[in-house]
Every structure is written in structure tokens, then in C-alpha cells.
Design a protein around this motif. Structure first.
Motif, PDB file in Angstrom:
ATOM      1  N   LYS A  76       0.814  -1.260   0.065  1.00 11.65           N
ATOM      2  CA  LYS A  76      -0.033  -0.278  -0.163  1.00 11.65           C
ATOM      3  C   LYS A  76       0.584   1.135  -0.197  1.00 11.65           C
ATOM      4  N   THR A  77       1.937   1.301   0.622  1.00 12.45           N
ATOM      5  CA  THR A  77       2.865   1.928   0.432  1.00 12.45           C
ATOM      6  C   THR A  77       3.621   2.726  -0.467  1.00 12.45           C
ATOM      7  N   LYS A  78       3.648   3.079  -1.477  1.00  8.95           N
ATOM      8  CA  LYS A  78       4.305   3.981  -2.908  1.00  8.95           C
ATOM      9  C   LYS A  78       6.034   4.805  -2.293  1.00  8.95           C
ATOM     10  N   ALA A  79       6.848   4.564  -2.709  1.00  9.59           N
ATOM     11  CA  ALA A  79       8.010   4.948  -2.362  1.00  9.59           C
ATOM     12  C   ALA A  79       7.770   5.875  -3.411  1.00  9.59           C
ATOM     13  N   VAL A  80       8.208   6.678  -3.351  1.00 11.45           N
ATOM     14  CA  VAL A  80       8.862   7.611  -4.590  1.00 11.45           C
ATOM     15  C   VAL A  80       9.639   8.036  -4.959  1.00 11.45           C
ATOM     16  N   LYS A  81       9.857   7.746  -6.805  1.00 12.69           N
ATOM     17  CA  LYS A  81      10.953   7.389  -7.157  1.00 12.69           C
ATOM     18  C   LYS A  81      11.244   8.678  -7.636  1.00 12.69           C
ATOM     19  N   LYS A  82      12.730   9.235  -7.754  1.00  9.40           N
ATOM     20  CA  LYS A  82      12.801  10.033  -9.591  1.00  9.40           C
ATOM     21  C   LYS A  82      13.509   9.529 -10.296  1.00  9.40           C
ATOM     22  N   ASN A  83      12.703  10.256 -11.246  1.00 10.66           N
ATOM     23  CA  ASN A  83      13.405   9.645 -12.512  1.00 10.66           C
ATOM     24  C   ASN A  83      14.551  10.583 -13.204  1.00 10.66           C
ATOM     25  N   ILE A  84      15.790   9.962 -12.626  1.00  9.61           N
ATOM     26  CA  ILE A  84      16.857  10.330 -13.586  1.00  9.61           C
ATOM     27  C   ILE A  84      17.574   9.510 -14.220  1.00  9.61           C
ATOM     28  N   SER A  85      17.658   9.807 -15.263  1.00  9.89           N
ATOM     29  CA  SER A  85      17.942   9.200 -17.048  1.00  9.89           C
ATOM     30  C   SER A  85      19.372   9.751 -17.002  1.00  9.89           C
ATOM     31  N   LYS A  86      19.611   8.516 -16.962  1.00  4.77           N
ATOM     32  CA  LYS A  86      21.090   8.007 -17.637  1.00  4.77           C
ATOM     33  C   LYS A  86      21.095   8.263 -19.159  1.00  4.77           C
ATOM     34  N   LYS A  87      22.058   9.267 -19.398  1.00  3.90           N
ATOM     35  CA  LYS A  87      21.918   9.341 -21.322  1.00  3.90           C
ATOM     36  C   LYS A  87      23.686   7.651 -21.067  1.00  3.90           C
ATOM     37  N   ARG A  88      22.954   6.649 -22.357  1.00  9.02           N
ATOM     38  CA  ARG A  88      23.586   5.554 -22.093  1.00  9.02           C
ATOM     39  C   ARG A  88      24.394   5.753 -24.218  1.00  9.02           C
ATOM     40  N   GLY A  89      25.343   4.591 -23.844  1.00  5.04           N
ATOM     41  CA  GLY A  89      25.517   4.725 -25.580  1.00  5.04           C
ATOM     42  C   GLY A  89      24.708   4.166 -26.466  1.00  5.04           C
ATOM     43  N   ASP A  90      24.933   4.155 -27.660  1.00  2.24           N
ATOM     44  CA  ASP A  90      23.983   3.015 -28.864  1.00  2.24           C
ATOM     45  C   ASP A  90      24.038   1.479 -28.845  1.00  2.24           C
ATOM     46  N   LYS A  91      24.260   1.338 -27.964  1.00  9.04           N
ATOM     47  CA  LYS A  91      24.729  -0.395 -28.617  1.00  9.04           C
ATOM     48  C   LYS A  91      23.463  -1.465 -28.535  1.00  9.04           C
ATOM     49  N   ARG A  92      23.254  -1.834 -29.572  1.00  9.09           N
ATOM     50  CA  ARG A  92      22.051  -2.291 -30.883  1.00  9.09           C
ATOM     51  C   ARG A  92      23.283  -4.002 -30.879  1.00  9.09           C
ATOM     52  N   ILE A  93      22.922  -4.548 -31.498  1.00  9.37           N
ATOM     53  CA  ILE A  93      23.268  -5.314 -32.099  1.00  9.37           C
ATOM     54  C   ILE A  93      22.798  -5.001 -33.559  1.00  9.37           C
ATOM     55  N   PRO A  94      24.161  -5.421 -34.031  1.00 12.22           N
ATOM     56  CA  PRO A  94      24.082  -5.216 -36.671  1.00 12.22           C
ATOM     57  C   PRO A  94      23.030  -6.215 -35.880  1.00 12.22           C
ATOM     58  N   PHE A  95      22.457  -6.101 -37.365  1.00 14.41           N
ATOM     59  CA  PHE A  95      21.686  -7.303 -37.716  1.00 14.41           C
ATOM     60  C   PHE A  95      21.504  -7.966 -38.301  1.00 14.41           C
ATOM     61  N   LYS A  96      23.286  -8.066 -38.817  1.00  9.93           N
ATOM     62  CA  LYS A  96      24.104  -9.152 -39.193  1.00  9.93           C
ATOM     63  C   LYS A  96      24.690 -10.318 -38.750  1.00  9.93           C
ATOM     64  N   LYS A  97      24.950 -10.086 -36.951  1.00 12.22           N
ATOM     65  CA  LYS A  97      24.828 -10.588 -36.229  1.00 12.22           C
ATOM     66  C   LYS A  97      23.610 -11.217 -35.610  1.00 12.22           C
ATOM     67  N   VAL A  98      22.565 -10.604 -35.651  1.00 14.12           N
ATOM     68  CA  VAL A  98      21.405 -11.283 -35.383  1.00 14.12           C
ATOM     69  C   VAL A  98      20.803 -12.360 -36.476  1.00 14.12           C
ATOM     70  N   ILE A  99      20.849 -12.350 -37.829  1.00 13.16           N
ATOM     71  CA  ILE A  99      20.675 -13.393 -38.491  1.00 13.16           C
ATOM     72  C   ILE A  99      22.199 -14.416 -38.608  1.00 13.16           C
ATOM     73  N   ARG A 100      23.376 -14.206 -38.119  1.00 12.68           N
ATOM     74  CA  ARG A 100      23.904 -15.175 -37.875  1.00 12.68           C
ATOM     75  C   ARG A 100      23.561 -16.439 -36.596  1.00 12.68           C
ATOM     76  N   VAL A 101      23.020 -15.403 -36.081  1.00 10.06           N
ATOM     77  CA  VAL A 101      23.088 -16.367 -34.612  1.00 10.06           C
ATOM     78  C   VAL A 101      21.700 -16.845 -34.835  1.00 10.06           C
ATOM     79  N   LEU A 102      20.415 -16.521 -35.473  1.00 11.38           N
ATOM     80  CA  LEU A 102      19.508 -17.265 -36.551  1.00 11.38           C
ATOM     81  C   LEU A 102      19.891 -18.465 -37.127  1.00 11.38           C
ATOM     82  N   LYS A 103      20.810 -18.277 -38.077  1.00 18.83           N
ATOM     83  CA  LYS A 103      21.253 -19.041 -38.930  1.00 18.83           C
ATOM     84  C   LYS A 103      22.305 -20.406 -38.179  1.00 18.83           C
ATOM     85  N   SER A 104      22.372 -20.385 -36.981  1.00 23.64           N
ATOM     86  CA  SER A 104      23.426 -21.612 -36.442  1.00 23.64           C
ATOM     87  C   SER A 104      21.880 -22.620 -35.920  1.00 23.64           C
TER      88      SER A 104
END
Length: 168
Positions: A76-104
Motif C-alpha cells: 500500500k505504501t508507494k515509494a517515490v522514485k526520482k526519474n533520473i535519466s542517464k544517457k547511455r551509448g547506443d549499444k544495438r546489436i548489428p542486424f548481421k549478427k542477429v541473422i548469423r545467430v538465427l542461422k546457427s
């Protein structure tokens, strides 16, 4: 001496975890849907009377049931959280790697038997499925009796996924 025995056991465990097969199995005719790491874990989806479905986990010798559609109890008690946004680098997985993993992944068994409900559409699908059966070796079928079923058995090993992800 004990250190060497523990080191050998750790090394054998790591080798086992890299070589153990991971199985994905879907069979709509018998309603079996599961993911299995042979000898360690099996997670299957089963129907439930109270909920729509439940997940049955078998870990070593222990059985657990997880109900993913149940509402979680909140305090019932809600803790108040502060929205602190941290900027992170773009860590996307390349599409070619995803295709190679799916082909395995290796398809061990694939069967499909469908009825679209329209005899004209079924007759148009019949030569396409016959052509695919001839060249691919899977069982693809069109019926005119109202049966729809699919069987998919896919297997992979962690070492293959890691190797396909790392290699360029």
C-alpha cells in the motif's frame, strides 16, 4: 589435490554447458510447447483451469509453476522514485549478427498441415507445398478436412551461438 579436482570439475561443467543442446519444441496437435536444456531445465506451457495458461518449470529435481497472467500484489505504501535519466551509448546489436545467430539454429523436424477453409485457396497452395516438399524435404501438406497442425523441433548449442556471434 582437492584444488585440482575442483578445477577439473569446474572445467567439465563449463564444457558441458557449452555443448548441451537447447531444444525448442512446438506441437499443436498434442498441445506440447516447451524449451528444454537437456539435463538442466525444462520450461513448458500448460493449460490451466483458473488462468489461461501456466508455465511448468522443471529445474533438476524441483518442479515450479509460474502464473504469468496473475496480478502481482503491491504494497500500500508507494515509494517515490526520482526519474533520473542517464544517457547511455547506443549499444544495438548489428542486424548481421542477429541473422548469423538465427542461422546457427538447426531445424530437426518441421511438419505443417493446414486447411484455409476455402477450397480454392487450398488448391492454389497444393502445388506450392508439393514443390517445397520436393526440394526442402519437410512435410508440408494441404488438406480439405479442416485440420490445422504444426510440429516444429529446433535445436541449438550455446557454443554455436557464441561462435556465430563472435565471428565476423
Amino acid at each position: 589435490m582437492v584444488f585440482y579436482i575442483l578445477l577439473i570439475i569446474l572445467l567439465l561443467t563449463i564444457i558441458y554447458l557449452l555443448l548441451v543442446p537447447i531444444v525448442f519444441y512446438i506441437d499443436t496437435s498434442t498441445n506440447q510447447y516447451f524449451i528444454k536444456i537437456k539435463g538442466l531445465l525444462k520450461a513448458s506451457i500448460e493449460p490451466d483451469e483458473a488462468e489461461i495458461f501456466k508455465i511448468h518449470l522443471k529445474v533438476f529435481f524441483f518442479n515450479f509453476f509460474v502464473y504469468p497472467l496473475q496480478k502481482k500484489k503491491r504494497s500500500k505504501t508507494k515509494a517515490v522514485k526520482k526519474n533520473i535519466s542517464k544517457k547511455r551509448g547506443d549499444k544495438r546489436i548489428p542486424f548481421k549478427k542477429v541473422i548469423r545467430v538465427l542461422k546457427s539454429f538447426k531445424i530437426k523436424q518441421f511438419q505443417l498441415d493446414i486447411d484455409t477453409g476455402d477450397c480454392i485457396s487450398n488448391s492454389k497452395l497444393y502445388p506450392i507445398f508439393a514443390f517445397l516438399n520436393f526440394y526442402r524435404g519437410h512435410h508440408l501438406g494441404v488438406n480439405f478436412e479442416g485440420r490445422n497442425k504444426m510440429l516444429l523441433y529446433v535445436e541449438n548449442r550455446p557454443i554455436r551461438m557464441i561462435r556465430s556471434f563472435i565471428n565476423i
